[in-house]
Design an enzyme around this catalytic site. Sequence first.
Site, short mmCIF file in Angstrom:
data_model
loop_
_atom_site.label_atom_id
_atom_site.label_comp_id
_atom_site.label_asym_id
_atom_site.label_seq_id
_atom_site.Cartn_x
_atom_site.Cartn_y
_atom_site.Cartn_z
N LYS A 43 0.64 -1.46 -0.05
CA LYS A 43 -0.02 -0.25 -0.01
C LYS A 43 0.92 1.25 -0.06
O LYS A 43 0.65 2.11 -0.80
CB LYS A 43 -0.91 0.16 1.26
CG LYS A 43 -1.79 -1.20 1.33
CD LYS A 43 -3.01 -1.05 2.32
CE LYS A 43 -2.31 -0.90 3.76
NZ LYS A 43 -1.53 -2.01 4.27
N ARG A 73 -9.76 0.88 9.01
CA ARG A 73 -9.12 -0.24 9.44
C ARG A 73 -10.28 -1.07 10.08
O ARG A 73 -10.16 -2.35 10.47
CB ARG A 73 -7.92 -0.19 10.04
CG ARG A 73 -6.68 -0.64 9.29
CD ARG A 73 -5.44 -0.33 10.25
NE ARG A 73 -4.20 -1.10 10.04
CZ ARG A 73 -3.18 -0.39 9.51
NH1 ARG A 73 -3.47 0.77 9.27
NH2 ARG A 73 -2.14 -1.02 9.40
N ARG A 113 11.51 -5.02 4.94
CA ARG A 113 11.64 -3.47 4.39
C ARG A 113 12.29 -2.65 5.38
O ARG A 113 12.52 -2.41 6.48
CB ARG A 113 10.15 -3.11 4.08
CG ARG A 113 9.36 -3.06 5.42
CD ARG A 113 7.83 -2.65 4.86
NE ARG A 113 6.94 -2.59 6.12
CZ ARG A 113 5.71 -2.73 6.12
NH1 ARG A 113 4.99 -2.70 4.79
NH2 ARG A 113 5.03 -2.31 7.34
N ARG A 119 11.16 -0.20 10.85
CA ARG A 119 10.16 0.14 11.61
C ARG A 119 10.21 -0.83 13.01
O ARG A 119 10.31 -2.08 12.79
CB ARG A 119 8.74 0.13 11.20
CG ARG A 119 8.42 1.43 10.41
CD ARG A 119 7.37 1.04 9.63
NE ARG A 119 6.37 0.32 9.97
CZ ARG A 119 4.95 0.05 9.60
NH1 ARG A 119 4.57 0.67 8.22
NH2 ARG A 119 3.93 -0.55 10.24
N ARG A 160 -0.38 -8.39 13.49
CA ARG A 160 -1.06 -7.26 12.75
C ARG A 160 -1.75 -8.06 11.38
O ARG A 160 -2.89 -7.64 11.27
CB ARG A 160 -0.05 -6.68 11.95
CG ARG A 160 0.56 -5.60 12.99
CD ARG A 160 2.22 -5.10 12.57
NE ARG A 160 2.00 -4.16 11.51
CZ ARG A 160 3.15 -4.16 10.73
NH1 ARG A 160 4.32 -4.44 11.10
NH2 ARG A 160 3.02 -3.43 9.71
P1 AMP Z 1 0.93 0.90 9.22
O1 AMP Z 1 1.80 2.06 9.04
O2 AMP Z 1 -0.51 1.35 8.35
O3 AMP Z 1 1.18 -0.46 8.85
O4 AMP Z 1 0.44 0.90 10.62
C1 AMP Z 1 1.31 0.79 11.86
C2 AMP Z 1 0.24 0.60 13.02
O5 AMP Z 1 -0.46 1.95 13.42
C3 AMP Z 1 -0.82 -0.31 12.89
O6 AMP Z 1 -0.53 -1.75 13.05
C4 AMP Z 1 -1.78 0.10 14.03
O7 AMP Z 1 -1.22 -0.14 15.36
C5 AMP Z 1 -1.62 1.54 13.82
N1 AMP Z 1 -2.65 2.16 12.80
C6 AMP Z 1 -2.22 2.81 11.62
N2 AMP Z 1 -3.56 2.95 11.09
C7 AMP Z 1 -4.46 2.58 11.86
C8 AMP Z 1 -6.02 2.65 11.91
N3 AMP Z 1 -6.54 3.30 10.75
N4 AMP Z 1 -6.70 2.17 12.88
C9 AMP Z 1 -6.11 1.80 13.91
N5 AMP Z 1 -4.67 1.74 13.98
C10 AMP Z 1 -3.88 1.96 13.08
#
Ligand code: AMP
Length: 217
Positions: free
Chosen positions: A13, A88, A128, A162, A173
């Site tokens: 994404k 999400r 990554r 990360r 996740r």
């Molecule tokens: P990402 O960078 O999109 O993989 O998000 C990393 C982490 O941020 C996720 O595993 C969640 O803990 C939190 N997070 C990001 N976006 C959301 C969302 N829309 N709702 C809830 N938690 C989020």
Amino acid sequence: MIIILLGPPGTGKGTQAQRLEDQHGLIQLSTGDMLRAAAAEGSDVGLRAKTVMDRGELVSDDIITSIISDRLDQPDCAGGVILDGFPRTVAQAEALDRILADKGSKLDAVIELKTDDDAVLVARVTGRYTCTTCGKGYHDTNLIPAVSGVCDKCGGTDFFRRDDDTAETVTTRLEAYHRQTAPLLPYYEDKGILKKVDGLAEIDEVTRQMNAVIQSI
Ligand code: AMP
């Protein structure tokens, strides 16, 4: 134009959102990036979110919804956005519908990056890394810079991984995705705006399929 990219962690994404941003002048809104920035600043919300993120669980709907609503009000979003990592949960999707209706706007498309192979996703996530200077994403084997150790986009030489891109956390996740986020697929299918691209295809091919979706809007 308002587009959502939907798919499990590691499906590409972020990489695809960066490409659509460059090619279509859209703004990538990554809730994960916003939370990581808040944590790096040491704000209360950011630090509380970080403990949840490091466990691989989802941050509360209220926090995320208010962050994205405020961000959508910024003038740079007027030309269109790609939502990467939001919504999400169904509660977030319903909140987004209300937020956009209040702003006199609506969703144009939801693009699912379809993948049914969790092992591939784990390998993508654990390999990554990102340029610290410009945020361009790379991967140990799938997407390496032309000159080793130098960012293709900005020439930066500092990169980071990360904290939540570990094999253990990615399993949690993925579970969160299957349990809490996958129900968004029928939600958007029912609205007639769900489009699918092959998230396991080679990166350029995924971009080609995404561009075809955008042209069709
Ligand atoms: P990402 O960078 O999109 O993989 O998000 C990393 C982490 O941020 C996720 O595993 C969640 O803990 C939190 N997070 C990001 N976006 C959301 C969302 N829309 N709702 C809830 N938690 C989020």
